[in-house]
Write a protein that holds these residues in place. Structure first.
Motif, PDB file in Angstrom:
ATOM      1  N   ALA A   1     -95.741 -20.266  60.099  1.00 52.15           N
ATOM      2  CA  ALA A   1     -95.972 -18.846  59.826  1.00 52.15           C
ATOM      3  C   ALA A   1     -96.005 -18.557  58.325  1.00 52.15           C
ATOM      4  CB  ALA A   1     -94.880 -18.012  60.490  1.00 52.15           C
ATOM      5  N   TYR A   2     -95.401 -19.423  57.526  1.00 53.49           N
ATOM      6  CA  TYR A   2     -95.344 -19.187  56.076  1.00 53.49           C
ATOM      7  C   TYR A   2     -96.412 -19.987  55.329  1.00 53.49           C
ATOM      8  CZ  TYR A   2     -91.305 -16.857  57.787  1.00 53.49           C
ATOM      9  OH  TYR A   2     -90.498 -16.003  58.522  1.00 53.49           O
TER      10      TYR A   2
ATOM     11  N   GLN B   1     -93.750 -24.964  64.280  1.00 54.59           N
ATOM     12  CA  GLN B   1     -94.142 -23.590  64.612  1.00 54.59           C
ATOM     13  C   GLN B   1     -93.491 -22.576  63.673  1.00 54.59           C
ATOM     14  OE1 GLN B   1     -92.898 -23.562  68.739  1.00 54.59           O
ATOM     15  NE2 GLN B   1     -95.022 -23.633  69.473  1.00 54.59           N
ATOM     16  N   ALA B   2     -92.178 -22.716  63.468  1.00 57.65           N
ATOM     17  CA  ALA B   2     -91.463 -21.731  62.642  1.00 57.65           C
ATOM     18  C   ALA B   2     -91.980 -21.742  61.211  1.00 57.65           C
ATOM     19  CB  ALA B   2     -89.959 -22.024  62.661  1.00 57.65           C
TER      20      ALA B   2
END
Lengths: 331, 331
Positions: free
Chosen positions: B73-74, B69-70
């Motif tokens: 985003a990129y 998930q983290a």
């Protein structure tokens, strides 16, 4: 103390919603509020969910440095609109919104950082209405709204633009070190923000949310804010008077109705970055204005903070600043 | 309580550094530690400073959902390396590192979430050495390292790869709701991370940092962890025994030495997503494994948590799960 919900502690969100209604006549549902690590995290989350590289972010000129930093991570282009004494130049704003439509217009209508300027009632309506008619997300950052020392509370931009995002903070009215602020956003955008917040840190510190809520229940926040207003208001007056007394008349200073900052413009030909070195030798410092311009150069402004020193130190600081200005041969 | 430094409360960082030395024989300077809002924020910050769109992130297969998930985003590409019972398949890892060189290899060597698996001593050395010789940033996430119920502590990957980043957390050993973790990174990378953290939320909650530090000073953390170990260890044993008793022999379960999770593989032809519906009717739930695969489909795994229920509930839950498996005609 276990993991909590991403949105934050419900009683705290209800407190915020109730206060918006009581103080601003603004109807906000607690479901439209998410607790963040200060309003700074609100800016990062908005950048994360709204911005792709090369999107345009429209700022005020000058603009809050923290917003420039937060948005920069998402590699947008920055554009800016002139901030006049009573808010953005409206014709220029309309052109900015229409020519290179920005994803975000970032605005600080109350006692802006760094300028101390506020939007007039007329400009609030004009800005809110312009944005409501366009696909831009209007972001209204309001950390200082309750720190008014003069005049009466004016409407939020959200009153004219229900799709806007409103950012708030306990940093200036309870304590900065607790890192608690909030995003108030329409439901559809809020769903995306909640997902982003989960990926970023699951939820804000639950312990501090409970502590702050208990503090707000046990203490009179209005009375506390009234104390801050009296104190900062006196310091504001003191700094304005000291500037008149000690700085050359060619230096122009803003005359803020609230907040924490004064914004000074030095006459043409004066280099603020050079002045800073002379000032530091005299043990007085300021924030050079250059950092607050995202899309242009500037070496003629400085920001002063009147909230963190007592009156004697303010008087002495401004006296030394006057000496530094004269010594560096500016005026 | 005023704004604090971005790096975090120094005594707390000193405590963490001293503990690394005492428990892991790992030399870390407090300047190489930054306090984050749980180790989840560490993942977000690493994504922010290291990843551009279409960069490759190498994961274990299966991988921790929060990391997926983290990093997502990129907008990276995800690749993955098979996690064997004693750690990553080394030949496959070497090929992954060399063919499409990833920016990040994200690894959880101790009691991984979701699999419960740990790297052997030999594989730690192999993984650390492989990464030390290549430009990849090895990220070693270690939220469960102190929750070992069997066997002895093994070296960190950082011992073989000094350029790696080590993530830690107070969530599993003090309290999750405080949202306090840390990044331990080499100085040069740390400078960039500190700047990113400033843009994101200025600093982590200072009040909680002081509270946790005082708690650690006043209480015996080792004794507290020993209690957790005894409790969770018994629950682990209970769940493993209940699985042998109640689940069909065709179900394969991991046998973790620590942490919080068991990972089950159902026989071919069994749909875990279909099983979940049947299980929920019997008031027992699990996390379907599909969310832990970033670059492949999976409908045959499930994650069970043995840390949040007492032995009676574990026994009854596994009994119902066994019924659900048989009822859905799987085995």
């Amino acid at each position: 103390m276990q993991y909590s919900t991403t949105e934050g502690y419900l009683p705290l969100r209800e407190f915020i919603a109730a206060r918006y209604w009581e103080k601003r006549q603004l109807r906000v549902d607690p479901d439209e509020i998410l607790i963040t690590n200060g309003s700074q995290q609100g800016l990062d989350l908005l950048g994360k969910v709204l911005l792709d590289a090369d999107d345009t972010v429209l700022l005020e000129r000058p603009a809050y440095l923290g917003a420039i930093q937060a948005f920069s991570a998402y590699e947008p282009k920055f554009a800016s609109v002139t901030l006049e004494d009573d808010g953005p130049a409206i014709a220029e704003l309309r052109e900015c919104l229409d020519v290179h439509p920005p994803k975000i217009f970032y605005s600080v209508p109350n006692f802006q950082n760094p300028s101390g300027l506020s939007y007039s009632a007329a400009k609030r309506e004009a800005v809110g209405t312009l944005c409501a008619e366009r696909p831009v997300t209007l972001v209204e950052d309001d950390p200082y709204g309750e720190l008014r020392y003069r005049g009466t509370t004016l409407p939020t931009l959200r009153q004219y633009c229900p799709t806007s995002v409103l950012l708030g903070s306990f940093s200036k009215i309870v304590a900065p070190g607790l890192r608690l602020g909030w995003i108030c956003a329409p439901r559809r955008l809020m769903d995306v923000i909640v997902t982003a917040k989960q990926g970023v840190d699951l939820h804000s510190n639950y312990f501090s949310q409970r502590v702050v809520y208990q503090h707000l229940k046990d203490h009179d926040l209005d009375a506390h804010i009234e104390k801050i207003r009296e104190l900062y208001g006196r310091q504001r007056d003191c700094m304005v008077a000291a500037i008149r007394r000690h700085l050359p008349a060619e230096v122009k200073a803003s005359d803020p109705d609230g907040g924490m900052f004064l914004w000074l413009k030095l006459p043409a030909g004066v280099s603020v970055s050079r002045l800073l070195k002379v000032a530091i030798e005299r043990k007085v410092a300021f924030v050079p204005g250059s950092a607050f311009f995202a899309d242009s150069e500037d070496d003629s402004h400085m920001r002063l903070n009147f909230s963190n020193s007592d009156e004697a130190r303010i008087e002495e600081g401004i006296r030394r600043l006057g000496e530094a200005i004269r010594e560096s041969g500016c005026c």
